[in-house]
Motif scaffolding. Sequence first.
Motif, PDB file in Angstrom:
ATOM      1  N   LEU A 391     -60.262-103.208  19.206  1.00 32.81           N
ATOM      2  CA  LEU A 391     -60.617-103.500  20.596  1.00 32.81           C
ATOM      3  C   LEU A 391     -61.881-102.752  21.001  1.00 32.81           C
ATOM      4  CD1 LEU A 391     -59.884-104.843  23.292  1.00 32.81           C
ATOM      5  CD2 LEU A 391     -58.477-102.827  23.809  1.00 32.81           C
ATOM      6  N   SER A 392     -61.956-101.478  20.634  1.00 34.72           N
ATOM      7  CA  SER A 392     -63.149-100.685  20.956  1.00 34.72           C
ATOM      8  C   SER A 392     -64.391-101.268  20.292  1.00 34.72           C
ATOM      9  CB  SER A 392     -62.960 -99.228  20.502  1.00 34.72           C
ATOM     10  OG  SER A 392     -61.888 -98.616  21.175  1.00 34.72           O
ATOM     11  N   LEU A 393     -64.235-101.712  19.042  1.00 33.13           N
ATOM     12  CA  LEU A 393     -65.360-102.302  18.329  1.00 33.13           C
ATOM     13  C   LEU A 393     -65.796-103.611  18.992  1.00 33.13           C
ATOM     14  CD1 LEU A 393     -67.183-102.056  15.813  1.00 33.13           C
ATOM     15  CD2 LEU A 393     -65.459-103.370  14.565  1.00 33.13           C
ATOM     16  N   ALA A 394     -64.843-104.474  19.337  1.00 27.94           N
ATOM     17  CA  ALA A 394     -65.165-105.757  19.955  1.00 27.94           C
ATOM     18  C   ALA A 394     -65.817-105.567  21.321  1.00 27.94           C
ATOM     19  CB  ALA A 394     -63.898-106.601  20.082  1.00 27.94           C
ATOM     20  N   LEU A 395     -65.245-104.695  22.149  1.00 29.62           N
ATOM     21  CA  LEU A 395     -65.818-104.451  23.475  1.00 29.62           C
ATOM     22  C   LEU A 395     -67.207-103.833  23.369  1.00 29.62           C
ATOM     23  CD1 LEU A 395     -62.709-103.130  25.436  1.00 29.62           C
ATOM     24  CD2 LEU A 395     -63.804-105.377  25.628  1.00 29.62           C
ATOM     25  N   GLY A 396     -67.389-102.957  22.378  1.00 30.38           N
ATOM     26  CA  GLY A 396     -68.694-102.335  22.194  1.00 30.38           C
ATOM     27  C   GLY A 396     -69.758-103.356  21.822  1.00 30.38           C
ATOM     28  N   ILE A 397     -69.423-104.250  20.885  1.00 31.37           N
ATOM     29  CA  ILE A 397     -70.383-105.284  20.471  1.00 31.37           C
ATOM     30  C   ILE A 397     -70.693-106.218  21.641  1.00 31.37           C
ATOM     31  CG2 ILE A 397     -70.688-107.283  18.975  1.00 31.37           C
ATOM     32  CD1 ILE A 397     -69.055-105.760  16.856  1.00 31.37           C
ATOM     33  N   ARG A 398     -69.651-106.599  22.382  1.00 35.46           N
ATOM     34  CA  ARG A 398     -69.852-107.473  23.546  1.00 35.46           C
ATOM     35  C   ARG A 398     -70.771-106.810  24.566  1.00 35.46           C
ATOM     36  NH1 ARG A 398     -67.295-107.934  28.525  1.00 35.46           N
ATOM     37  NH2 ARG A 398     -67.242-110.057  29.437  1.00 35.46           N
ATOM     38  N   THR A 399     -70.542-105.524  24.810  1.00 38.73           N
ATOM     39  CA  THR A 399     -71.363-104.812  25.779  1.00 38.73           C
ATOM     40  C   THR A 399     -72.802-104.681  25.301  1.00 38.73           C
ATOM     41  OG1 THR A 399     -69.404-103.559  26.464  1.00 38.73           O
ATOM     42  CG2 THR A 399     -71.539-102.696  27.149  1.00 38.73           C
ATOM     43  N   LEU A 400     -72.989-104.454  24.006  1.00 34.72           N
ATOM     44  CA  LEU A 400     -74.349-104.362  23.461  1.00 34.72           C
ATOM     45  C   LEU A 400     -75.108-105.675  23.641  1.00 34.72           C
ATOM     46  CD1 LEU A 400     -73.722-102.343  20.170  1.00 34.72           C
ATOM     47  CD2 LEU A 400     -75.112-101.602  22.110  1.00 34.72           C
ATOM     48  N   ARG A 401     -74.417-106.790  23.510  1.00 39.65           N
ATOM     49  CA  ARG A 401     -75.079-108.087  23.660  1.00 39.65           C
ATOM     50  C   ARG A 401     -75.471-108.357  25.107  1.00 39.65           C
ATOM     51  NH1 ARG A 401     -71.702-112.576  20.476  1.00 39.65           N
ATOM     52  NH2 ARG A 401     -73.549-113.788  21.103  1.00 39.65           N
ATOM     53  N   ARG A 402     -74.811-107.711  26.037  1.00 40.44           N
ATOM     54  CA  ARG A 402     -75.094-107.926  27.462  1.00 40.44           C
ATOM     55  C   ARG A 402     -76.007-106.855  28.049  1.00 40.44           C
ATOM     56  NH1 ARG A 402     -71.677-111.231  30.268  1.00 40.44           N
ATOM     57  NH2 ARG A 402     -71.776-109.861  32.087  1.00 40.44           N
ATOM     58  N   VAL A 403     -76.566-106.012  27.192  1.00 45.52           N
ATOM     59  CA  VAL A 403     -77.431-104.931  27.680  1.00 45.52           C
ATOM     60  C   VAL A 403     -78.606-105.446  28.507  1.00 45.52           C
ATOM     61  CG1 VAL A 403     -79.128-103.221  26.897  1.00 45.52           C
ATOM     62  CG2 VAL A 403     -76.793-103.148  26.028  1.00 45.52           C
ATOM     63  N   PRO A 404     -79.341-106.506  28.077  1.00 49.21           N
ATOM     64  CA  PRO A 404     -80.476-106.968  28.897  1.00 49.21           C
ATOM     65  C   PRO A 404     -80.076-107.367  30.316  1.00 49.21           C
ATOM     66  CG  PRO A 404     -80.598-107.898  26.693  1.00 49.21           C
ATOM     67  CD  PRO A 404     -79.255-107.249  26.805  1.00 49.21           C
ATOM     68  N   VAL A 405     -78.934-108.046  30.456  1.00 51.28           N
ATOM     69  CA  VAL A 405     -78.460-108.440  31.785  1.00 51.28           C
ATOM     70  C   VAL A 405     -78.165-107.205  32.627  1.00 51.28           C
ATOM     71  CG1 VAL A 405     -76.634-109.667  33.038  1.00 51.28           C
ATOM     72  CG2 VAL A 405     -77.517-110.582  30.864  1.00 51.28           C
ATOM     73  N   TRP A 406     -77.476-106.234  32.024  1.00 50.74           N
ATOM     74  CA  TRP A 406     -77.146-104.985  32.746  1.00 50.74           C
ATOM     75  C   TRP A 406     -78.417-104.274  33.183  1.00 50.74           C
ATOM     76  CZ3 TRP A 406     -78.268 -99.857  32.083  1.00 50.74           C
ATOM     77  CH2 TRP A 406     -77.475 -98.925  32.769  1.00 50.74           C
ATOM     78  N   ALA A 407     -79.397-104.214  32.322  1.00 49.82           N
ATOM     79  CA  ALA A 407     -80.636-103.488  32.624  1.00 49.82           C
ATOM     80  C   ALA A 407     -81.399-104.152  33.764  1.00 49.82           C
ATOM     81  CB  ALA A 407     -81.506-103.407  31.372  1.00 49.82           C
ATOM     82  N   ARG A 408     -81.477-105.510  33.772  1.00 50.20           N
ATOM     83  CA  ARG A 408     -82.185-106.189  34.863  1.00 50.20           C
ATOM     84  C   ARG A 408     -81.511-105.963  36.198  1.00 50.20           C
ATOM     85  NH1 ARG A 408     -82.769-110.238  30.836  1.00 50.20           N
ATOM     86  NH2 ARG A 408     -80.934-111.351  31.637  1.00 50.20           N
ATOM     87  N   ARG A 409     -80.174-105.876  36.162  1.00 49.01           N
ATOM     88  CA  ARG A 409     -79.443-105.689  37.409  1.00 49.01           C
ATOM     89  C   ARG A 409     -79.635-104.288  37.990  1.00 49.01           C
ATOM     90  NH1 ARG A 409     -74.813-106.910  35.556  1.00 49.01           N
ATOM     91  NH2 ARG A 409     -73.786-104.876  35.573  1.00 49.01           N
ATOM     92  N   LEU A 410     -79.819-103.287  37.121  1.00 49.06           N
ATOM     93  CA  LEU A 410     -79.892-101.896  37.594  1.00 49.06           C
ATOM     94  C   LEU A 410     -81.280-101.278  37.471  1.00 49.06           C
ATOM     95  CD1 LEU A 410     -76.591-100.446  36.088  1.00 49.06           C
ATOM     96  CD2 LEU A 410     -76.969-101.340  38.371  1.00 49.06           C
ATOM     97  N   ALA A 411     -82.246-102.064  37.045  1.00 51.06           N
ATOM     98  CA  ALA A 411     -83.573-101.491  36.806  1.00 51.06           C
ATOM     99  C   ALA A 411     -84.211-100.945  38.071  1.00 51.06           C
ATOM    100  CB  ALA A 411     -84.483-102.549  36.177  1.00 51.06           C
ATOM    101  N   ASP A 412     -83.915-101.548  39.226  1.00 49.53           N
ATOM    102  CA  ASP A 412     -84.545-101.107  40.476  1.00 49.53           C
ATOM    103  C   ASP A 412     -83.786 -99.978  41.160  1.00 49.53           C
ATOM    104  OD1 ASP A 412     -86.548-102.965  40.180  1.00 49.53           O
ATOM    105  OD2 ASP A 412     -85.392-104.537  41.199  1.00 49.53           O
ATOM    106  N   ARG A 413     -82.640 -99.614  40.641  1.00 53.24           N
ATOM    107  CA  ARG A 413     -81.845 -98.567  41.277  1.00 53.24           C
ATOM    108  C   ARG A 413     -82.340 -97.187  40.848  1.00 53.24           C
ATOM    109  NH1 ARG A 413     -75.566-100.788  40.983  1.00 53.24           N
ATOM    110  NH2 ARG A 413     -75.978-102.826  41.969  1.00 53.24           N
ATOM    111  N   PRO A 414     -81.980 -96.145  41.615  1.00 57.80           N
ATOM    112  CA  PRO A 414     -82.404 -94.783  41.237  1.00 57.80           C
ATOM    113  C   PRO A 414     -81.885 -94.412  39.856  1.00 57.80           C
ATOM    114  CG  PRO A 414     -81.574 -94.821  43.478  1.00 57.80           C
ATOM    115  CD  PRO A 414     -81.277 -96.164  42.903  1.00 57.80           C
TER     116      PRO A 414
END
Length: 510
Positions: A391-414
């Motif tokens: 589960l940790s491995l699967a969630l980690g890979i899934r989260t890594l694939r969504r890194v660009p989306v996460w970064a665009r959403r939080l790039a303007d925050r402090p």
Amino acid sequence: MSRKFVATLAALAASASVVGTVAMPAAAYAETSGIDPAAVERYVTEYAERAAYPGVAIAITSGDKVLLTAGYGHDPSGAAITATTPMPVASVSKSFTALAVLQLVEAKKVALDAPVRDYLPEFRIADPRGERITVRQLLNQTSGLTDGTHPEKSLPQPDSLAGAVSRARTARLAVDPGTKHYYTNTNYHIAARLVEVVAGEPFGDYLRRHVLEPAGMRASVTVDRAPGDLPANLEKGHVYAYGASIPTREPNRFVNGSDGLITTAEDMARWLIVHANGGRSATGEQLVTAESVRTMHTSSDPRWTYGLGWDTEAGGRVRHSGIWFTHTAGQLLLPSGHGIAVMTNSGIGLGNEGTNELVNGLATIVQGGTPSAGAPIRLMIDVVLGGLTLLSLALGIRTLRRVPVWARRLADRPVWRSALRLLPRFVPFAFLIAMPTLLGLLFAGGRDLTHFQLLHYSVALTVWLVVASLMGVSVTAARAAAVVRLRRAQVGRVDCDVDRIEEHRATART
């Protein structure tokens, strides 16, 4: 083909595949006294299958008689375990060290309630209260030394008992001597060194000449370190992972005096006779007096149950367990005069905290009862941990694939807000670092444990924490890098816009 015949074939096949060959020669027991060897074999082999013990050796005695010695299963080479197969008994060794000290007490060379330094001037610790530690307090584990004040497994390992005593000079006490019970191997390293100094010979030689040979234990020996000093005829033990028993050597540890005895089921039967027979061996050798045996088997204070190398229980039972990371053992004396010893070639781990359940089941058989069957806890624990790892491995890979989306959403925050959101990713890594300490506190009363020993204790737990930690660190690094890239891109775009504005203004002026 009848159902009964099919069931019999299935049972025989399961027994052969799981526990191997039963080694029980006809002369292995003098009389059964109501004990059914077949019932013992059935219980031990079934228990070994549930507990994932590849090999087990046992001894059952009554008074000065050997009722049964036997071996079940196999060692890593595939050879059958027998009553003469050598195995470590780990901390059961402490009862041997205690008897050696009591021999010196009877010889008027040592007094139990005298300070250790009266006999061992080299014994000094970094706590002035150490001068008050008595010989008895070493043996009943109330010296005030603990794994917390002197982490004997984590520190560099000595090569001798003298080195173990010298290493303790940096130790401090958790409490005043004689006020609280804390189990630690260091007490018995010091006690064994005391025997060496007072007797004027190496502890191993003294134990052989004055304890093992008089008891008839000629196949037994004590060693300084594992695995370097282990006998050539001692096979590897096992660690457990995901339903498999993996052959391996014991991690590097100093063990003499505390848990360094290598012996056999036949020899352990002779040892049980000494303690059930008032200190006298089956051949009539008097190792210690009956009074000394009672002293070892009696707690000196109602605040703790530990005697001298033995632990006391309600109802008059006395016992001691032994745990290595690759082997486990236990011994039990019943008020009826029966003695039971067990040795296995599978180490301590999650779901296998020692042999007490197996020993208690044999005691139930000896007393005419039927022991209850337990669940295969080790397998269930590792299945759960294996599932968490995936589960940790699967969630980690899934989260890594969504890194660009996460970064665009939080790039303007402090920056500090982004950093706070990343901190929970380090929780598995923090648990990995702290796990040896946590397990020591939760399951072993504060015992010391290294990360390498943690891997032996539970491969599945260690793998889960490592995978979860790697995923957490990878996600954190990827997210941080993505945010930095976006911020740099935004700064670059702003700089370009500023340049174009300045260029436009300059053109307008001209």
